[in-house]
Scaffold this motif. Structure first.
Motif, PDB file in Angstrom:
ATOM      1  N   LYS A  11       0.830  -1.207   0.000  1.00 48.87           N
ATOM      2  CA  LYS A  11       0.000   0.000   0.000  1.00 48.87           C
ATOM      3  C   LYS A  11       0.871   1.267   0.000  1.00 48.87           C
ATOM      4  CE  LYS A  11      -3.947  -2.277   2.268  1.00 48.87           C
ATOM      5  NZ  LYS A  11      -4.944  -2.179   3.379  1.00 48.87           N
ATOM      6  N   TYR A  51     -12.296  -2.510  -3.824  1.00 50.30           N
ATOM      7  CA  TYR A  51     -12.825  -2.659  -2.462  1.00 50.30           C
ATOM      8  C   TYR A  51     -14.358  -2.626  -2.431  1.00 50.30           C
ATOM      9  CZ  TYR A  51      -8.293  -2.434  -0.083  1.00 50.30           C
ATOM     10  OH  TYR A  51      -7.038  -2.726   0.407  1.00 50.30           O
ATOM     11  N   HIS A  54     -16.478  -3.728   0.430  1.00 47.17           N
ATOM     12  CA  HIS A  54     -16.518  -2.919   1.664  1.00 47.17           C
ATOM     13  C   HIS A  54     -17.336  -1.638   1.507  1.00 47.17           C
ATOM     14  CE1 HIS A  54     -13.751  -5.515   3.665  1.00 47.17           C
ATOM     15  NE2 HIS A  54     -12.741  -5.253   2.867  1.00 47.17           N
ATOM     16  N   PHE A  59     -15.626   2.829   6.948  1.00 47.19           N
ATOM     17  CA  PHE A  59     -14.258   3.232   6.590  1.00 47.19           C
ATOM     18  C   PHE A  59     -14.009   3.260   5.087  1.00 47.19           C
ATOM     19  CE2 PHE A  59     -14.194  -1.362   7.566  1.00 47.19           C
ATOM     20  CZ  PHE A  59     -13.682  -1.868   6.380  1.00 47.19           C
ATOM     21  N   LEU A  63     -10.652   4.576   3.186  1.00 48.17           N
ATOM     22  CA  LEU A  63      -9.817   3.512   2.615  1.00 48.17           C
ATOM     23  C   LEU A  63      -9.479   3.830   1.153  1.00 48.17           C
ATOM     24  CD1 LEU A  63      -8.517   0.690   2.621  1.00 48.17           C
ATOM     25  CD2 LEU A  63     -10.795  -0.280   2.266  1.00 48.17           C
ATOM     26  N   ARG A  87      -1.268 -14.233   4.406  1.00 50.27           N
ATOM     27  CA  ARG A  87      -2.008 -13.615   5.524  1.00 50.27           C
ATOM     28  C   ARG A  87      -1.195 -13.735   6.815  1.00 50.27           C
ATOM     29  NH1 ARG A  87      -6.591 -10.636   4.407  1.00 50.27           N
ATOM     30  NH2 ARG A  87      -7.195 -11.077   6.550  1.00 50.27           N
ATOM     31  N   THR A  93      -5.056  -7.223  10.785  1.00 52.02           N
ATOM     32  CA  THR A  93      -5.434  -5.983  10.096  1.00 52.02           C
ATOM     33  C   THR A  93      -4.971  -4.747  10.868  1.00 52.02           C
ATOM     34  OG1 THR A  93      -7.409  -7.136   9.300  1.00 52.02           O
ATOM     35  CG2 THR A  93      -7.393  -4.741   9.078  1.00 52.02           C
ATOM     36  N   ARG A 104       2.918  -6.195   9.047  1.00 50.33           N
ATOM     37  CA  ARG A 104       2.185  -5.069   9.634  1.00 50.33           C
ATOM     38  C   ARG A 104       2.776  -4.640  10.973  1.00 50.33           C
ATOM     39  NH1 ARG A 104      -3.742  -7.180   7.571  1.00 50.33           N
ATOM     40  NH2 ARG A 104      -3.956  -5.744   5.803  1.00 50.33           N
ATOM     41  N   ILE A 111      -4.548   1.039  11.609  1.00 47.01           N
ATOM     42  CA  ILE A 111      -5.451   0.095  10.917  1.00 47.01           C
ATOM     43  C   ILE A 111      -5.770   0.568   9.505  1.00 47.01           C
ATOM     44  CG2 ILE A 111      -7.596   1.092  11.851  1.00 47.01           C
ATOM     45  CD1 ILE A 111      -8.570  -1.915  12.067  1.00 47.01           C
ATOM     46  N   ASP A 112      -5.730   1.884   9.270  1.00 48.79           N
ATOM     47  CA  ASP A 112      -6.031   2.320   7.892  1.00 48.79           C
ATOM     48  C   ASP A 112      -4.790   2.430   7.014  1.00 48.79           C
ATOM     49  OD1 ASP A 112      -7.611   5.116   9.482  1.00 48.79           O
ATOM     50  OD2 ASP A 112      -5.478   4.665   9.408  1.00 48.79           O
ATOM     51  N   ASN A 114      -2.063   0.282   6.727  1.00 49.66           N
ATOM     52  CA  ASN A 114      -1.527  -0.970   7.281  1.00 49.66           C
ATOM     53  C   ASN A 114      -0.655  -1.769   6.311  1.00 49.66           C
ATOM     54  OD1 ASN A 114      -3.546  -1.937   5.679  1.00 49.66           O
ATOM     55  ND2 ASN A 114      -4.682  -2.992   7.297  1.00 49.66           N
TER      56      ASN A 114
HETATM   57  N1  UDP Z   1      -9.878  -0.971   7.358  1.00 46.12           N
HETATM   58  C1  UDP Z   1      -9.948   0.253   7.980  1.00 46.12           C
HETATM   59  N2  UDP Z   1     -10.637   0.339   9.171  1.00 46.12           N
HETATM   60  C2  UDP Z   1     -11.233  -0.731   9.740  1.00 46.12           C
HETATM   61  C3  UDP Z   1     -11.157  -1.976   9.100  1.00 46.12           C
HETATM   62  C4  UDP Z   1     -10.465  -2.067   7.892  1.00 46.12           C
HETATM   63  O1  UDP Z   1      -9.404   1.231   7.496  1.00 46.12           O
HETATM   64  O2  UDP Z   1     -11.835  -0.585  10.816  1.00 46.12           O
HETATM   65  C5  UDP Z   1      -9.151  -1.060   6.074  1.00 46.12           C
HETATM   66  C6  UDP Z   1      -7.770  -1.632   6.268  1.00 46.12           C
HETATM   67  O3  UDP Z   1      -6.875  -0.947   5.406  1.00 46.12           O
HETATM   68  C7  UDP Z   1      -7.944  -3.071   5.818  1.00 46.12           C
HETATM   69  C8  UDP Z   1      -8.985  -2.925   4.705  1.00 46.12           C
HETATM   70  O4  UDP Z   1      -9.854  -1.907   5.176  1.00 46.12           O
HETATM   71  O5  UDP Z   1      -6.733  -3.614   5.386  1.00 46.12           O
HETATM   72  C9  UDP Z   1      -9.777  -4.161   4.402  1.00 46.12           C
HETATM   73  O6  UDP Z   1     -10.332  -4.663   5.596  1.00 46.12           O
HETATM   74  P1  UDP Z   1     -10.299  -6.231   5.923  1.00 46.12           P
HETATM   75  O7  UDP Z   1     -11.175  -6.438   7.105  1.00 46.12           O
HETATM   76  O8  UDP Z   1     -10.613  -6.989   4.676  1.00 46.12           O
HETATM   77  O9  UDP Z   1      -8.791  -6.462   6.398  1.00 46.12           O
HETATM   78  P2  UDP Z   1      -7.539  -7.211   5.730  1.00 46.12           P
HETATM   79  O10 UDP Z   1      -8.081  -8.372   4.959  1.00 46.12           O
HETATM   80  O11 UDP Z   1      -6.846  -6.193   4.850  1.00 46.12           O
HETATM   81  O12 UDP Z   1      -6.668  -7.617   6.896  1.00 46.12           O
END
Ligand code: UDP
Length: 141
Positions: A11, A51, A54, A59, A63, A87, A93, A104, A111-112, A114
């Protein structure tokens, strides 16, 4: 164990930190091969499409803004159990919850922002790889 492919994105935060190579080393160290790769500065439409799952989440807009804030490095990875393995390398996350030594935990701020994306299942992996790479740009190795 099955040979799988998964879609990975380094990212904008991690690209800005200049750690593409360090992250690629982790893929290689875990036996994952890069079978497709390109750098891109995603358009809003590309990020929203990627995305789309989502879209209803609170978010979503932040995002998308983050994902178009700078260039990203997109790759397809291949190897045994590649989806779960990637993973595992990524960590949780929320980097504050990510296990020590994960990408990470080591490179992400929040979290945003990441550091990395990784597909979460076989079907999403196939769709996500096809979203960014035509079959002719994925190289069996
Ligand atoms: N995300 C965020 N806030 C949250 C949850 C997720 O900004 O509370 C963002 C974060 O960048 C994450 C992406 O949305 O990587 C996709 O979320 P997911 O739950 O699919 O997590 P990942 O699979 O990336 O671990």
């Amino acid at each position: 164990m099955a040979i799988e492919r998964t879609l990975s994105i380094i990212k904008p935060d991690a690209v800005a930190k200049n750690v593409i190579g360090q992250i690629y080393s982790r893929f290689e160290g875990a036996g994952l091969k890069v079978v497709a790769a390109r750098m891109a500065h995603l358009s809003r439409a590309e990020a929203e499409g990627f995305y789309a799952v989502h879209k209803a989440r609170p978010f979503f807009n932040d995002l998308v803004e983050f994902m178009i804030s700078g260039p990203v490095m997109i790759q397809a990875l291949e190897g045994e159990n590649a989806i779960a393995k990637n993973r595992e390398l990524m960590g949780a996350t929320n980097p504050k919850e990510a296990a020590a030594g994960t990408i990470r935990a080591d490179f992400a701020e929040s979290i945003d922002a990441n550091a990395v994306h990784g597909s979460d299942a076989a079907e999403t992996a196939a769709n996500e790889i096809a979203y960014f790479f035509p079959a002719s740009q994925v190289f069996a190795r």
